[in-house]
Design a protein around this motif. Structure first.
Motif, PDB file in Angstrom:
ATOM      1  N   VAL B 187       0.995  -1.163  -0.161  1.00 14.70           N
ATOM      2  CA  VAL B 187       0.148   0.147   0.032  1.00 14.70           C
ATOM      3  C   VAL B 187       0.985   1.075   0.022  1.00 14.70           C
ATOM      4  CG1 VAL B 187      -2.050  -0.984   1.202  1.00 14.70           C
ATOM      5  CG2 VAL B 187      -0.103  -0.002   2.747  1.00 14.70           C
ATOM      6  N   PRO B 188       0.338   2.297  -0.452  1.00 17.34           N
ATOM      7  CA  PRO B 188       1.213   3.503  -0.260  1.00 17.34           C
ATOM      8  C   PRO B 188       1.668   3.707   1.234  1.00 17.34           C
ATOM      9  CG  PRO B 188      -0.683   4.120  -1.441  1.00 17.34           C
ATOM     10  CD  PRO B 188      -1.031   2.687  -0.950  1.00 17.34           C
ATOM     11  N   GLY B 189       3.105   3.961   1.140  1.00 18.69           N
ATOM     12  CA  GLY B 189       3.748   4.181   2.419  1.00 18.69           C
ATOM     13  C   GLY B 189       4.473   3.024   3.013  1.00 18.69           C
ATOM     14  N   GLU B 190       4.468   1.989   2.076  1.00 17.81           N
ATOM     15  CA  GLU B 190       5.286   0.822   2.459  1.00 17.81           C
ATOM     16  C   GLU B 190       6.537   1.224   2.702  1.00 17.81           C
ATOM     17  OE1 GLU B 190       5.008  -3.744   0.320  1.00 17.81           O
ATOM     18  OE2 GLU B 190       6.021  -2.061  -1.094  1.00 17.81           O
ATOM     19  N   GLY B 191       7.190   0.443   3.585  1.00 18.66           N
ATOM     20  CA  GLY B 191       8.449   0.634   4.097  1.00 18.66           C
ATOM     21  C   GLY B 191       8.437   1.426   5.389  1.00 18.66           C
ATOM     22  N   ARG B 192       7.321   2.282   5.801  1.00 15.73           N
ATOM     23  CA  ARG B 192       7.306   2.888   6.966  1.00 15.73           C
ATOM     24  C   ARG B 192       7.268   2.137   8.171  1.00 15.73           C
ATOM     25  NH1 ARG B 192       2.263   6.335   7.258  1.00 15.73           N
ATOM     26  NH2 ARG B 192       2.881   6.755   9.488  1.00 15.73           N
ATOM     27  N   ILE B 193       7.819   2.296   9.253  1.00 11.67           N
ATOM     28  CA  ILE B 193       7.828   1.462  10.475  1.00 11.67           C
ATOM     29  C   ILE B 193       7.379   2.552  11.619  1.00 11.67           C
ATOM     30  CG2 ILE B 193       8.924   0.242  12.311  1.00 11.67           C
ATOM     31  CD1 ILE B 193      10.729  -0.645  10.046  1.00 11.67           C
ATOM     32  N   ALA B 194       6.397   2.102  12.205  1.00 14.11           N
ATOM     33  CA  ALA B 194       5.769   3.271  13.347  1.00 14.11           C
ATOM     34  C   ALA B 194       6.377   2.860  14.863  1.00 14.11           C
ATOM     35  CB  ALA B 194       4.460   3.204  13.382  1.00 14.11           C
ATOM     36  N   GLU B 195       7.516   3.234  14.867  1.00 10.81           N
ATOM     37  CA  GLU B 195       8.335   2.791  16.257  1.00 10.81           C
ATOM     38  C   GLU B 195       7.598   3.345  17.223  1.00 10.81           C
ATOM     39  OE1 GLU B 195      12.648   2.966  16.645  1.00 10.81           O
ATOM     40  OE2 GLU B 195      12.825   3.410  14.489  1.00 10.81           O
ATOM     41  N   ILE B 222      -4.848   0.899  12.027  1.00 11.13           N
ATOM     42  CA  ILE B 222      -4.368   0.606  10.600  1.00 11.13           C
ATOM     43  C   ILE B 222      -3.571   2.008  10.292  1.00 11.13           C
ATOM     44  CG2 ILE B 222      -4.989   0.402   8.395  1.00 11.13           C
ATOM     45  CD1 ILE B 222      -7.000  -1.615   9.261  1.00 11.13           C
ATOM     46  N   ALA B 223      -4.338   3.160  10.651  1.00  8.41           N
ATOM     47  CA  ALA B 223      -3.598   4.382  10.376  1.00  8.41           C
ATOM     48  C   ALA B 223      -2.270   4.658  10.904  1.00  8.41           C
ATOM     49  CB  ALA B 223      -4.850   5.370  10.781  1.00  8.41           C
ATOM     50  N   ALA B 224      -2.126   4.225  12.220  1.00  2.96           N
ATOM     51  CA  ALA B 224      -1.051   4.388  13.118  1.00  2.96           C
ATOM     52  C   ALA B 224       0.003   3.344  12.522  1.00  2.96           C
ATOM     53  CB  ALA B 224      -1.397   4.190  14.525  1.00  2.96           C
ATOM     54  N   SER B 225      -0.350   2.144  12.149  1.00  2.00           N
ATOM     55  CA  SER B 225       0.818   1.251  12.210  1.00  2.00           C
ATOM     56  C   SER B 225       0.559   0.449  10.818  1.00  2.00           C
ATOM     57  CB  SER B 225       0.724   0.223  13.342  1.00  2.00           C
ATOM     58  OG  SER B 225      -0.791  -0.476  13.294  1.00  2.00           O
ATOM     59  N   GLY B 226      -0.163   0.690   9.994  1.00  2.00           N
ATOM     60  CA  GLY B 226      -0.024   0.305   8.535  1.00  2.00           C
ATOM     61  C   GLY B 226      -1.187  -0.840   8.625  1.00  2.00           C
ATOM     62  N   ASN B 227      -1.570  -1.400   7.234  1.00  2.00           N
ATOM     63  CA  ASN B 227      -2.611  -2.626   6.969  1.00  2.00           C
ATOM     64  C   ASN B 227      -2.104  -3.749   7.639  1.00  2.00           C
ATOM     65  OD1 ASN B 227      -0.386  -2.485   5.037  1.00  2.00           O
ATOM     66  ND2 ASN B 227      -1.834  -3.628   3.921  1.00  2.00           N
ATOM     67  N   GLY B 228      -0.650  -4.023   7.842  1.00  2.00           N
ATOM     68  CA  GLY B 228      -0.268  -5.233   8.619  1.00  2.00           C
ATOM     69  C   GLY B 228      -0.372  -4.846   9.954  1.00  2.00           C
ATOM     70  N   GLY B 229      -0.362  -3.750  10.313  1.00  2.00           N
ATOM     71  CA  GLY B 229      -0.174  -3.400  11.888  1.00  2.00           C
ATOM     72  C   GLY B 229      -1.347  -4.276  12.839  1.00  2.00           C
ATOM     73  N   LYS B 249       9.481  -7.244  27.879  1.00  2.00           N
ATOM     74  CA  LYS B 249       9.677  -7.375  26.390  1.00  2.00           C
ATOM     75  C   LYS B 249      10.932  -8.286  26.242  1.00  2.00           C
ATOM     76  CE  LYS B 249      12.087  -3.606  24.689  1.00  2.00           C
ATOM     77  NZ  LYS B 249      12.383  -2.406  24.108  1.00  2.00           N
ATOM     78  N   VAL B 250      10.838  -9.041  25.132  1.00  2.00           N
ATOM     79  CA  VAL B 250      11.835  -9.907  24.704  1.00  2.00           C
ATOM     80  C   VAL B 250      12.715  -9.433  23.877  1.00  2.00           C
ATOM     81  CG1 VAL B 250      12.224 -12.226  23.834  1.00  2.00           C
ATOM     82  CG2 VAL B 250      10.311 -11.962  25.283  1.00  2.00           C
ATOM     83  N   PHE B 251      12.221  -8.765  22.719  1.00  2.00           N
ATOM     84  CA  PHE B 251      12.954  -7.775  21.874  1.00  2.00           C
ATOM     85  C   PHE B 251      11.936  -6.968  21.148  1.00  2.00           C
ATOM     86  CE2 PHE B 251      11.750 -11.631  19.358  1.00  2.00           C
ATOM     87  CZ  PHE B 251      11.636 -11.188  17.975  1.00  2.00           C
ATOM     88  N   TYR B 252      12.819  -5.975  20.513  1.00  2.00           N
ATOM     89  CA  TYR B 252      12.151  -5.118  19.494  1.00  2.00           C
ATOM     90  C   TYR B 252      13.112  -4.622  18.627  1.00  2.00           C
ATOM     91  CZ  TYR B 252       9.607  -1.604  17.250  1.00  2.00           C
ATOM     92  OH  TYR B 252       9.074  -0.596  16.050  1.00  2.00           O
ATOM     93  N   GLU B 253      12.944  -4.846  17.431  1.00  2.00           N
ATOM     94  CA  GLU B 253      13.832  -4.427  16.159  1.00  2.00           C
ATOM     95  C   GLU B 253      13.254  -3.898  15.115  1.00  2.00           C
ATOM     96  OE1 GLU B 253      17.169  -4.350  15.953  1.00  2.00           O
ATOM     97  OE2 GLU B 253      17.764  -5.261  18.065  1.00  2.00           O
ATOM     98  N   PRO B 254      13.108  -2.457  14.927  1.00  2.00           N
ATOM     99  CA  PRO B 254      12.676  -1.931  13.615  1.00  2.00           C
ATOM    100  C   PRO B 254      13.519  -2.031  12.657  1.00  2.00           C
ATOM    101  CG  PRO B 254      13.586  -0.221  14.927  1.00  2.00           C
ATOM    102  CD  PRO B 254      13.564  -1.525  15.534  1.00  2.00           C
ATOM    103  N   VAL B 259      10.623  -3.907   6.338  1.00  2.00           N
ATOM    104  CA  VAL B 259       9.508  -3.149   6.428  1.00  2.00           C
ATOM    105  C   VAL B 259       8.663  -3.264   7.186  1.00  2.00           C
ATOM    106  CG1 VAL B 259       9.507  -2.626   3.875  1.00  2.00           C
ATOM    107  CG2 VAL B 259       8.145  -4.470   4.699  1.00  2.00           C
ATOM    108  N   THR B 260       9.250  -4.088   8.452  1.00  2.00           N
ATOM    109  CA  THR B 260       8.303  -4.362   9.805  1.00  2.00           C
ATOM    110  C   THR B 260       9.013  -3.963  11.184  1.00  2.00           C
ATOM    111  OG1 THR B 260       7.586  -6.334   8.527  1.00  2.00           O
ATOM    112  CG2 THR B 260       7.421  -6.435  10.877  1.00  2.00           C
ATOM    113  N   GLY B 261       8.426  -3.621  12.042  1.00  2.00           N
ATOM    114  CA  GLY B 261       8.564  -3.469  13.446  1.00  2.00           C
ATOM    115  C   GLY B 261       8.474  -4.913  13.964  1.00  2.00           C
ATOM    116  N   MET B 262       9.741  -5.522  14.317  1.00  2.00           N
ATOM    117  CA  MET B 262       9.887  -6.849  14.770  1.00  2.00           C
ATOM    118  C   MET B 262      10.002  -7.029  16.212  1.00  2.00           C
ATOM    119  SD  MET B 262      10.186  -8.825  12.072  1.00  2.00           S
ATOM    120  CE  MET B 262      10.584 -10.351  12.381  1.00  2.00           C
TER     121      MET B 262
END
Lengths: 99, 274
Positions: B187-195, B222-229, B249-254, B259-262
């Motif tokens: 979707v438009p905005g692909e690649g963004r990560i909302a840390e 969805i607006a804040a974190s994407g369609n996959g969020g 928290k076990v881990f967080y890696e943007p 294209v994902t906040g893991m």
């Protein structure tokens, strides 16, 4: 937000479910476009395959992923793993299962 | 009463390490830490919430919520994973659907399914030998009208009630929610990560305030974190089931290349699992 006509989504879903259709589509998509009644503008947007084109056409994001894979010839899925994003980790990931 | 060991929320895929080797290795190390956590907890059953990626359910029949009741299931060979056979737990699953029907949930029972990486990857992480029975709960975030965050959260509370009120004392249940965090996919905005949003979600859940996130409308997430969020509806289900658990928290890696906040968290009840 535009949503593509269902016949476009139906085409992608139907081909995705059928390995033989996937192979045929990868080699020549034109008969499928004709069978599902796509017009020239819709075909051009699909063939472009960019996010902008797909968004204009309104193809569901997950079906975009299916469509992009359908365009590339690949072996039938079967029960063996096809190459995928997890390849680099598989040996370590499956260590205990295999060991 | 059965015992709810707690919950783990985690991603359900990784991507090639090319160019992001160190971050990828940190994520993989996090996955192995989760493996050790589950080994220590020694659950007798895993309830795993995830979305299907249009491999079993698509626009032809749009199922918001379904529970796999099958005795066993054979996963799809996708994302690079081999096909695997997972034991199910019919009696638990059918009982959960019936219990939920008394709490305002009419859930689709699924007998035939080929779980994709959304289930198969986390199952392989947490149970590499493949012996622990699994009951997949499909919370399909990608259909046009997905189950709401509040509804998924409420269903997690119903699961907690089912385990604690109806299950045998020797049953030890771990709940796993998979997916996310923020990602814009095709979707438009692909690649963004909302840390910031990812951090907000992680903080709320480990602080025991999942209800605050569950109160958000799907459109806002969805607006804040994407369609996959919106895959965090599976996290909300798991967090609600583990209410009262100790969060970490076990881990967080943007990872922009992915294209994902893991991210991953644990919400565990700290008494001796054995």
């Amino acid at each position: 937000m535009t949503v593509a006509p269902y016949y476009i989504h139906r085409m992608i879903q139907a081909i995705h479910r059928d390995p033989e259709a996937c192979a045929a589509f990868a080699s020549d998509p034109a008969p499928y476009y004709a069978r599902y009644g796509l017009d020239q503008r819709q075909i051009a947007l699909l063939e472009d395959a960019s996010v902008a084109s797909m968004t204009e056409l309104g193809v569901h994001p997950n079906l975009q992923m299916k469509y992009l894979r359908m365009r590339t010839p690949r072996p039938a899925a079967g029960e063996s793993a096809l190459p995928g994003p997890l390849d680099a980790y598989l040996d370590r990931l499956l260590e205990k299962r295999n060991g | 009463m059965g015992k709810l060991l707690g919950a783990i929320c985690m991603p359900h895929v990784m991507f090639p390490p090319d160019g992001v080797e160190e971050a990828a290795e940190r994520v993989f190390a996090g996955m192995m830490e989760i493996r050790r956590i589950v080994e220590r907890l020694n659950p007798t059953l895993i309830v795993m919430a995830a979305g299907d990626h249009f491999n079993n359910f698509d626009l032809a029949v749009q199922i918001p919520i379904g529970v796999v009741v099958a005795d066993e299931m054979t996963s799809l060979a996708d994302a690079g994973l081999p096909s695997q056979v997972f034991p199910g737990h019919r009696e638990f699953a059918e009982g959960f659907v019936r219990f939920a029907s008394k709490h305002d949930f009419e859930i689709v029972q699924i007998e035939e399914v080929r779980p994709d990486h959304g289930i198969a990857f986390p199952k392989t992480v947490v149970d590499p030998a493949g012996h622990i029975p699994i009951v997949p709960v499909y919370l399909n975030a990608v259909i046009p009208v997905p189950p709401s965050p509040a509804r998924c959260h409420r269903l997690g509370q119903v699961l907690k009630g089912y385990v604690e009120d109806c299950r045998p004392a020797d049953e030890k249940v771990l709940v796993i929610g998979t997916g996310g965090l923020s990602h814009w996919l095709r979707v438009p905005g692909e690649g963004r990560i909302a840390e910031d949003f990812d951090s907000h979600v992680i903080a709320a859940l480990i602080d025991g305030d999942s209800a605050r996130i569950a109160a958000l409308p799907s459109e806002e997430i969805i607006a804040a974190s994407g369609n996959g969020g919106l895959e965090i509806i599976s996290w909300l289900f798991a967090a609600a089931a583990a209410e009262g658990g100790f969060g970490r928290k076990v881990f967080y890696e943007p990872i922009p290349a992915w294209v994902t906040g893991m991210g991953a968290i644990e919400l565990l009840h700290l008494s001796d699992p054995d």
